[in-house]
Design a protein around this motif. Structure first.
Motif: not given
Length: 295
Positions: A25-27, A29-54
């Motif tokens: 959550g801290a990361f 919050k810090l990322a949200s100072e530089h990008m939209s919350s929509l983009e934060v959600v995108f990167f959060r889930n992208l990691f999940g897709v890569v990991l589960i896909g593997y």
């Protein structure tokens, strides 16, 4: 040190997961100072897709299937709840945002009663009442009513609860990884669609779901990688916790996440919760524990 060693494995895993979740959550919050919350959600889930896909690549899924619409519903509600949650992380104290999201078990009990015909005990109904009282104390609505952040906070709990309720049915038909992948995949493709829509729609009231994609640079990559890795690890250890110990015990321990989030938020500049807010947080925690121990 001896007390920590003597703790049940499931409790240890959930404590670790709760701590990681707060740091994630801290990361965010810090990322949200530089990008939209929509983009934060995108990167959060992208990691999940890569990991589960593997993992699916290494070990193909074995499942019955047959519930595609319910599977999509789980992914969509999880994604929508996460959008509201990360937007609140960017705009209100971290402890408050986490507390709102932790109302999910309370709403899950209600939805399980409504849609799955599960019975609720007297203590569970008392927990629901206490939970709603806690929400009111945290939101402290004025004559106008709840604020946008309050409504999104409540929705983050409701949306997550609907997603969790659907999981109870989906587990009969799908591999656990397919259920999680439905969430991360929708949570990756959904933002891409919303990025395109954002080019043509400009409505400040919808800023929680619209935003421009900004390529991270410098230290922002650390925030993005941090939230992705810790978000995935927290899910992993949470799953291990539920596999080691009774759900009621693990569910109760999961509320340490709020404590961790409050202190991590203070390190980032959040004020300590007021007396009324603290009372509301305690009521939500008490309600969540009562619902968890009722299982």
């Amino acid at each position: 040190m001896n007390r920590i060693k003597s703790l049940n494995k499931g409790v240890k895993y959930m404590l670790l997961a709760s701590f990681m979740f707060a740091i994630m959550g801290a990361f965010a919050k810090l990322a949200s100072e530089h990008m939209s919350s929509l983009e934060v959600v995108f990167f959060r889930n992208l990691f999940g897709v890569v990991l589960i896909g593997y993992t699916v690549y290494k070990n193909p899924m074995k499942q019955i299937g047959g519930k595609p619409f319910l599977l999509f519903f789980r992914g969509f509600m999880g994604f929508s709840a996460l959008l509201a949650y990360f937007y609140n992380i960017a705009n209100i104290p971290l402890g408050d945002a986490v507390t709102y999201s932790k109302t999910a078990p309370i709403f899950t009990a209600i939805f399980a009663w409504l849609f799955l015909s599960e019975k609720l005990s007297v203590s569970a109904w008392i927990a629901v009442f206490l939970g709603f009282c806690g929400i009111v104390l945290i939101a402290q609505p004025d004559a106008i009513g709840f604020t946008k952040y309050d409504l999104l906070g409540i929705f983050s709990g409701v949306g997550a609860a609907l997603a969790y309720t659907s999981v109870r049915e989906l587990r009969k038909y799908y591999d656990t990884r397919a259920i999680v992948l439905s969430f991360t995949l929708v949570g990756t493709l959904g933002p891409i669609l919303l990025f395109v829509i954002s080019e043509f729609v400009h409505m400040p009231s919808l800023d929680f779901m619209l935003g421009e994609f900004v390529m991270p640079s410098g230290v922002v990559w650390l925030y993005v990688i941090g939230l992705g890795v810790l978000g995935t690890l927290s899910q992993f250890y949470m799953t291990k916790a539920y596999g080691e110990t009774k759900a009621g015990i693990v569910g109760a321990v999961s509320y340490t996440n709020i404590v961790f989030a409050i202190f991590v938020g203070m390190l980032l500049g959040d004020a300590f919760p007021t007396l009324l807010t603290s009372a509301g947080i305690l009521l939500v925690v008490a309600a969540g524990i009562m619902v968890a121990r009722d299982k």
